[in-house]
Design a protein around this motif. Structure first.
Motif, PDB file in Angstrom:
ATOM      1  N   UNK A 194      44.238  47.930  32.783  1.00 61.73           N
ATOM      2  CA  UNK A 194      44.519  49.535  32.880  1.00 61.73           C
ATOM      3  C   UNK A 194      43.544  49.699  34.017  1.00 61.73           C
ATOM      4  N   UNK A 195      44.139  50.465  35.137  1.00 62.03           N
ATOM      5  CA  UNK A 195      43.116  50.912  36.146  1.00 62.03           C
ATOM      6  C   UNK A 195      43.073  52.403  35.792  1.00 62.03           C
ATOM      7  N   UNK A 196      41.996  53.001  35.974  1.00 63.62           N
ATOM      8  CA  UNK A 196      41.603  54.537  35.843  1.00 63.62           C
ATOM      9  C   UNK A 196      40.569  54.710  36.778  1.00 63.62           C
ATOM     10  N   UNK A 197      40.409  56.272  36.861  1.00 64.04           N
ATOM     11  CA  UNK A 197      39.337  56.767  37.826  1.00 64.04           C
ATOM     12  C   UNK A 197      38.765  58.028  37.269  1.00 64.04           C
ATOM     13  N   UNK A 198      37.596  58.394  37.705  1.00 63.75           N
ATOM     14  CA  UNK A 198      37.188  59.680  37.489  1.00 63.75           C
ATOM     15  C   UNK A 198      36.575  60.199  38.955  1.00 63.75           C
TER      16      UNK A 198
ATOM     17  N   UNK B 128      45.408  40.600  44.517  1.00 64.13           N
ATOM     18  CA  UNK B 128      45.348  42.076  44.236  1.00 64.13           C
ATOM     19  C   UNK B 128      45.684  41.904  42.506  1.00 64.13           C
ATOM     20  N   UNK B 129      44.722  42.694  41.692  1.00 65.11           N
ATOM     21  CA  UNK B 129      45.157  43.082  40.367  1.00 65.11           C
ATOM     22  C   UNK B 129      45.680  44.471  39.967  1.00 65.11           C
ATOM     23  N   UNK B 130      45.232  45.426  40.498  1.00 65.10           N
ATOM     24  CA  UNK B 130      45.745  46.795  40.397  1.00 65.10           C
ATOM     25  C   UNK B 130      44.976  47.632  41.534  1.00 65.10           C
ATOM     26  N   UNK B 131      45.847  48.644  41.644  1.00 66.08           N
ATOM     27  CA  UNK B 131      45.506  49.696  42.474  1.00 66.08           C
ATOM     28  C   UNK B 131      45.994  50.948  42.216  1.00 66.08           C
ATOM     29  N   UNK B 132      45.068  51.842  42.679  1.00 64.07           N
ATOM     30  CA  UNK B 132      45.367  53.378  42.411  1.00 64.07           C
ATOM     31  C   UNK B 132      45.217  54.454  43.397  1.00 64.07           C
TER      32      UNK B 132
ATOM     33  N   UNK C  86      37.503  52.220  37.008  1.00 63.99           N
ATOM     34  CA  UNK C  86      37.521  51.593  36.098  1.00 63.99           C
ATOM     35  C   UNK C  86      38.672  50.466  36.172  1.00 63.99           C
ATOM     36  N   UNK C  87      38.333  49.407  35.376  1.00 65.01           N
ATOM     37  CA  UNK C  87      39.480  48.348  35.080  1.00 65.01           C
ATOM     38  C   UNK C  87      39.056  47.889  33.663  1.00 65.01           C
ATOM     39  N   UNK C  88      40.137  48.211  32.679  1.00 64.18           N
ATOM     40  CA  UNK C  88      40.181  48.041  31.525  1.00 64.18           C
ATOM     41  C   UNK C  88      40.924  46.728  31.153  1.00 64.18           C
ATOM     42  N   UNK C  89      40.175  45.816  30.781  1.00 64.74           N
ATOM     43  CA  UNK C  89      40.937  44.229  30.537  1.00 64.74           C
ATOM     44  C   UNK C  89      40.960  43.947  29.311  1.00 64.74           C
ATOM     45  N   UNK C  90      42.151  43.763  28.684  1.00 65.29           N
ATOM     46  CA  UNK C  90      42.417  43.459  27.149  1.00 65.29           C
ATOM     47  C   UNK C  90      43.352  42.222  27.213  1.00 65.29           C
ATOM     48  N   UNK C  91      43.125  41.446  25.999  1.00 68.30           N
ATOM     49  CA  UNK C  91      43.806  40.188  25.837  1.00 68.30           C
ATOM     50  C   UNK C  91      43.598  39.058  27.065  1.00 68.30           C
ATOM     51  N   UNK C  92      42.449  38.962  27.179  1.00 62.17           N
ATOM     52  CA  UNK C  92      41.890  38.183  28.399  1.00 62.17           C
ATOM     53  C   UNK C  92      42.201  36.602  28.335  1.00 62.17           C
TER      54      UNK C  92
END
Length: 123
Positions: A66-70, A44-48, A77-83
């Motif tokens: 960052x996990x987010x939803x609409x 698991x990476x992220x959950x909401x 969505x999963x915004x992935x930075x500094x990969x």
């Protein structure tokens, strides 16, 4: 039944960013992003929680993802930075149809899965 379709994977250099998207057909209680690298277990990476927007992250991605939803658009969505190269994996969107879970990042807690999208991070 909840149908899930991921998109947005690709190849990127270390330090770069990607945004994964998941279209869902009905709003479940809990949604998550998971990943699986070759020879490794799915993690698991992220959950909401979709109604209260409470989030959980794996320690390995905290501060970077960052996990987010609409809900109106039925998108996750999963915004992935500094990969990092160790983020390389197949990424899956998942949904738990009802009820709370014992462990939000546990794959066995989820009822529905997308087909996955590949993320490759080169050094």
């Amino acid at each position: 039944q909840v149908q899930l379709v991921e998109s947005g994977g690709g190849s990127v250099q270390a330090g770069g960013s990607l945004r994964l998207s998941c279209a869902f057909s009905a709003t479940p209680t809990l949604m998550g992003w998971f990943r699986q690298a070759p020879g490794k277990e799915r993690e698991g990476v992220a959950a909401i929680y979709t109604h209260i927007r409470s989030t959980t992250y794996a320690d390995s991605v905290k501060g970077r993802f960052t996990i987010s939803q609409d809900n109106a658009e039925k998108m996750l969505y999963l915004q992935m930075n500094s990969l990092k190269p160790e983020d390389t994996a197949m990424y899956y969107c998942a949904a738990r149809a009802f009820g709370g879970s014992a462990y939000d990042l546990g794959p066995s807690e989820y009822h529905y899965w997308g087909q996955g999208t590949q993320v490759t991070v080169s050094s």
